[in-house]
Design a protein around this motif. Structure first.
Motif, mmCIF file in Angstrom:
data_model
loop_
_atom_site.group_PDB
_atom_site.id
_atom_site.type_symbol
_atom_site.label_atom_id
_atom_site.label_comp_id
_atom_site.label_asym_id
_atom_site.label_seq_id
_atom_site.Cartn_x
_atom_site.Cartn_y
_atom_site.Cartn_z
ATOM 1 N N UNK A 245 0.835 -1.198 0.000
ATOM 2 C CA UNK A 245 0.000 0.000 0.000
ATOM 3 C C UNK A 245 0.870 1.247 0.000
ATOM 4 N N UNK A 246 0.265 2.379 -0.309
ATOM 5 C CA UNK A 246 0.990 3.646 -0.313
ATOM 6 C C UNK A 246 1.433 4.039 1.089
ATOM 7 N N UNK A 247 2.225 5.104 1.151
ATOM 8 C CA UNK A 247 2.735 5.548 2.438
ATOM 9 C C UNK A 247 3.719 4.593 3.057
ATOM 10 N N UNK A 248 4.478 3.898 2.225
ATOM 11 C CA UNK A 248 5.331 2.810 2.721
ATOM 12 C C UNK A 248 6.466 3.310 3.606
ATOM 13 N N UNK A 249 6.891 4.556 3.463
ATOM 14 C CA UNK A 249 7.933 5.070 4.345
ATOM 15 C C UNK A 249 7.389 5.416 5.731
ATOM 16 N N UNK A 273 -6.580 10.435 -2.839
ATOM 17 C CA UNK A 273 -7.520 9.681 -1.997
ATOM 18 C C UNK A 273 -8.376 10.660 -1.213
ATOM 19 N N UNK A 274 -9.243 10.116 -0.377
ATOM 20 C CA UNK A 274 -10.232 10.911 0.318
ATOM 21 C C UNK A 274 -9.666 12.115 1.040
ATOM 22 N N UNK A 275 -10.277 13.277 0.827
ATOM 23 C CA UNK A 275 -9.890 14.493 1.517
ATOM 24 C C UNK A 275 -8.923 15.373 0.759
ATOM 25 N N UNK A 276 -8.235 14.836 -0.248
ATOM 26 C CA UNK A 276 -7.300 15.642 -1.027
ATOM 27 C C UNK A 276 -8.039 16.410 -2.111
ATOM 28 N N UNK A 277 -7.660 17.668 -2.284
ATOM 29 C CA UNK A 277 -8.275 18.483 -3.329
ATOM 30 C C UNK A 277 -7.565 18.342 -4.665
ATOM 31 N N UNK A 278 -6.376 17.742 -4.626
ATOM 32 C CA UNK A 278 -5.638 17.481 -5.855
ATOM 33 C C UNK A 278 -4.702 16.306 -5.602
ATOM 34 N N UNK A 305 -5.343 -0.085 -9.142
ATOM 35 C CA UNK A 305 -5.075 1.185 -9.818
ATOM 36 C C UNK A 305 -6.338 2.025 -9.747
ATOM 37 N N UNK A 306 -6.208 3.202 -9.203
ATOM 38 C CA UNK A 306 -7.366 4.078 -9.026
ATOM 39 C C UNK A 306 -8.011 4.443 -10.361
ATOM 40 N N UNK A 307 -9.351 4.421 -10.381
ATOM 41 C CA UNK A 307 -10.092 4.948 -11.521
ATOM 42 C C UNK A 307 -11.093 6.000 -11.072
ATOM 43 N N UNK A 308 -11.859 5.724 -10.013
ATOM 44 C CA UNK A 308 -12.840 6.690 -9.539
ATOM 45 C C UNK A 308 -12.361 7.425 -8.303
ATOM 46 N N UNK A 309 -13.144 8.393 -7.851
ATOM 47 C CA UNK A 309 -12.845 9.104 -6.603
ATOM 48 C C UNK A 309 -12.878 8.115 -5.443
ATOM 49 N N UNK A 310 -12.102 8.421 -4.392
ATOM 50 C CA UNK A 310 -11.972 7.501 -3.263
ATOM 51 C C UNK A 310 -12.257 8.207 -1.942
ATOM 52 N N UNK A 311 -12.769 7.467 -0.984
ATOM 53 C CA UNK A 311 -12.944 7.993 0.358
ATOM 54 C C UNK A 311 -13.795 7.070 1.202
ATOM 55 N N UNK A 312 -13.408 6.886 2.451
ATOM 56 C CA UNK A 312 -14.243 6.123 3.380
ATOM 57 C C UNK A 312 -15.334 7.020 3.950
ATOM 58 N N UNK A 313 -14.922 8.114 4.582
ATOM 59 C CA UNK A 313 -15.893 9.070 5.126
ATOM 60 C C UNK A 313 -15.918 10.360 4.302
ATOM 61 N N UNK A 314 -14.730 10.863 3.972
ATOM 62 C CA UNK A 314 -14.612 12.077 3.165
ATOM 63 C C UNK A 314 -14.137 11.681 1.779
ATOM 64 N N UNK A 354 -18.093 4.960 -0.738
ATOM 65 C CA UNK A 354 -17.619 6.118 -1.477
ATOM 66 C C UNK A 354 -16.260 5.871 -2.128
ATOM 67 N N UNK A 355 -15.902 4.601 -2.290
ATOM 68 C CA UNK A 355 -14.752 4.228 -3.110
ATOM 69 C C UNK A 355 -15.298 3.834 -4.477
ATOM 70 N N UNK A 356 -15.298 4.782 -5.365
ATOM 71 C CA UNK A 356 -15.938 4.565 -6.664
ATOM 72 C C UNK A 356 -15.059 3.701 -7.561
ATOM 73 N N UNK A 357 -15.683 3.037 -8.508
ATOM 74 C CA UNK A 357 -14.978 2.086 -9.347
ATOM 75 C C UNK A 357 -15.000 2.449 -10.816
ATOM 76 N N UNK A 358 -14.756 1.436 -11.649
ATOM 77 C CA UNK A 358 -14.850 1.614 -13.097
ATOM 78 C C UNK A 358 -16.305 1.884 -13.481
#
Length: 645
Positions: A245-249, A273-278, A305-314, A354-358
């Motif tokens: 997963x990301x954030x491996x450091x 991912x969720x909460x980021x504006x860009x 590989x991300x395709x749609x917008x992502x977020x659990x709560x936001x 709210x983890x959107x898909x293809x």
């Protein structure tokens, strides 16, 4: 070449399965990824194993020539197991039990969890060992994600004390190396040693580092056991992987060690991912790919590989038309050979609604579906190119022990390890050169340039290897706080910084200053630049000064230097130097070694790959504006591959 989606047929009415698989196939897919969260479906009651649902899924997939990646389901255990053995639940740093209901809330040191997770893994793999439709096993899911690599339960406390006894043999040795004389923390026995749970002020930095090493030991020991079980019972035609997963450091386990047991590394690529504006910067996304390629030193897969917008709560930023496709091209450029999108359809229930898909919740095969379809159609003809090895002349080095050393005492409120590594990485990324991101214990023989960001933890073995590299003509770039600490996370007595490499750098540092988050200082050389985060006040011995500080108290002190050592050159960058100044340094190094590069507009990435003596360029537009690369016009977020002559 495997292309496809993550598919969770158990989330939908069974009569939708044919419709789903037909749609997945029509999109150009050759693989589906299933099963990693379905333990209860396979063992709804203890010892009652039922794989019939997935028998049907696999049968239908084979009818459509879709291969299967199957995830062992140990990331989400069933409620009956938590009820029967509550000790499997991990605890946070305040001793609060993480309740059943999320995911990955198990303790890596729970013997009960080892027993039950080993059994479901063995039963599942044995059941499908001869199944030709399953070509890859994924172990668990996203180890360490969302803080799940930390646990402060009694089992972990006992395990930590045993770990320390195995390492130090005597408590006197531990006391000496940790310096427990300070604040009267001397121990009479290993059973007196605490975990680094909340206390007044802070814990001993050596204790914190050993706790990090113990967490890594715990995670990787469990992962290795799961891999061992799969290897014992799987078919010869089946590979073994797990998804990074990301954030491996920011994780608490050593990823190169983790990956050593795998046939291929897989990565989950989420540039936003969720909460980021860009999205995060293109350079950081590229660095993530190069890190994953470096884990085994070979090309890798992406299984989310991300395709749609992502977020659990936001919910976060929606990738613009063709932007997610461009991110896929970027992944292929940097060494991805096989790619699966997350996910086939957005879920209508549960925590990831709210983890959107293809395909979205309306079940409409719209713009995103067609975007994936076009990517699959275009990329298949480049399979041979994607499988070609990548040869980089530049390597960025890291060490998890060094990262954990920084996390034990952050020193500057503006410090972030990933940002500092990416800062140095970008000095070469901006020139479109190929870069490896590798652990510090790998061979340096194939490289011309080594980038060594914020390597405050250093030993004589590493410093000797770096001297040999420079002596033979290589270029090294260090950044601030280099050589500060020993392997026990302590500062050496009687050594001027940068410690074991001060002769290599041709400098001495007697005073330093942490810069607060947002604080910026001016430096001047051939041009004017800035530093943030930190400043080392450098006194040159044999080094040439490239930049000096401009404030009245320290204007005689150097900020950036370059030293000739043997046939090589060594740069020391005494703070968080601005990107434009670093880019100029990068260009000087590239020109010195004759490394291939290309100057492009900001936001345009070019990556060169070679097959059978022919060069091919991946052209990537990371912006919402039209861009020009040579004779090629790139529409907003466009991506393509062209032959380079």
């Amino acid at each position: 070449m495997y292309l496809g989606v993550d598919y969770y047929p158990e989330h939908w009415p069974k009569d939708m399965m044919d419709e789903d698989l037909d749609g997945i196939k029509e999109m150009g897919s050759t693989m589906i990824r299933i099963g990693e969260f379905a333990w209860h479906l396979m063992e709804s009651r203890e010892g009652e194993f039922d794989f019939s649902f997935f028998d049907e899924v696999i049968s239908k997939a084979k009818e459509r020539d879709l291969s299967v990646m199957f995830g062992t389901p140990t990331a989400t255990f069933p409620a009956w197991l938590a009820k029967k053995h509550p000790s499997i639940l991990s605890k946070d740093e305040r001793g609060l039990t993480r309740s059943f209901g999320g995911r990955r809330q198990y303790c890596f040191n729970s013997k009960d969890y080892w027993t039950y997770s080993s059994r479901i893994t063995e039963e599942l793999v044995k059941h499908y060992s001869k199944e030709p439709g399953i070509t890859v096993w994924q172990i668990d899911n996203e180890f360490g994600h969302e803080g799940s690599d930390q646990c402060y339960c009694g089992q972990c406390h006992e395990g930590f004390q045993t770990f320390l006894e195995d390492k130090y043999k005597t408590v006197d040795e531990l006391n000496e190396r940790w310096g427990t004389i300070f604040w009267g923390q001397t121990y009479n026995g290993f059973d007196e040693i605490p975990m680094p749970t909340p206390t007044v002020t802070t814990h001993n930095p050596s204790l914190k580092l050993d706790w990090a090493k113990f967490r890594s030991f715990s995670v990787n020991r469990y992962a290795k056991e799961m891999v061992r079980i799969v290897r014992e019972f799987k078919g010869d035609h089946q590979l073994v992987t797990t998804n990074v997963s990301g954030g491996f450091f920011d994780k608490w386990f050593d990823h190169p060690e983790h990956a050593r047991e795998l046939d291929v590394v897989s990565y989950d690529n989420y540039p936003v991912w969720g909460g980021l504006t860009e999205p995060i910067s293109p350079a950081e996304v590229a660095m993530n790919h190069d890190f994953n390629r470096g884990l085994l030193g070979k090309n890798y897969w992406i299984v989310e590989e991300l395709m749609g917008a992502q977020g659990h709560d936001v919910i976060g930023y929606l990738p613009r038309p063709n932007q997610a496709k461009m991110w896929s091209y970027q992944a292929f450029a940097h060494g991805c050979t096989d790619l699966l999108y997350f996910r086939w359809r957005g879920m209508t229930k549960g925590a990831e609604q709210f983890c959107f898909g293809v395909v979205d919740h309306d079940n409409h095969r719209g713009r995103k579906y067609k975007e994936v379809q076009s990517l699959f159609s275009e990329i298949k003809s480049h399979e041979e190119l994607l499988n070609a090895p990548i040869q980089a002349d530049v390597a960025v080095l890291y060490s998890y022990a060094n990262i954990w050393s920084w996390r034990s005492q952050i020193q500057s409120s503006g410090f972030d390890f990933t940002k500092e590594l990416t800062r140095m990485y970008q000095a070469f990324y901006d020139w479109n050169t190929a870069i490896d991101v590798i652990p510090v214990d790998r061979s340096f023989d194939s490289y011309k340039v080594l980038v060594v960001p914020v390597m405050q933890m250093m030993d004589s073995k590493l410093s000797d290897r770096l001297r040999t590299f420079a002596d033979n003509g290589g270029t090294i770039l260090f950044s601030f706080r280099t050589g500060l600490r020993d392997e026990d996370n302590n500062i050496r007595l009687g050594e001027a910084l940068p410690g074991m490499v001060n002769d290599l750098c041709g400098i001495r540092i007697h005073e330093t200053e942490a810069l607060a988050d947002g604080q910026e200082l001016t430096v001047k050389g051939e041009g004017t630049g800035t530093v943030t985060v930190w400043r080392d006040l450098i006194t040159p011995d044999t080094a040439e000064v490239l930049y000096r500080y401009q404030d009245p108290f320290y204007e005689e002190k150097a900020a950036v230097t370059r030293n000739t050592y043997g046939k090589g050159q060594v740069y020391y960058i005494g703070g968080g130097l601005d990107q434009e100044s670093l880019k100029e340094i990068g260009k000087s190094v590239i020109d010195r070694h004759g490394i291939w590069s290309m100057d492009t507009e900001p936001g345009v990435e070019v990556y060169k790959r070679t097959l059978d003596g022919k060069d091919h360029l991946f052209l990537l537009n990371h912006t919402g504006d039209e861009k020009i690369v040579g004779n090629h016009t790139l529409a907003p977020y466009a991506s393509t591959i062209v032959e380079w002559k």
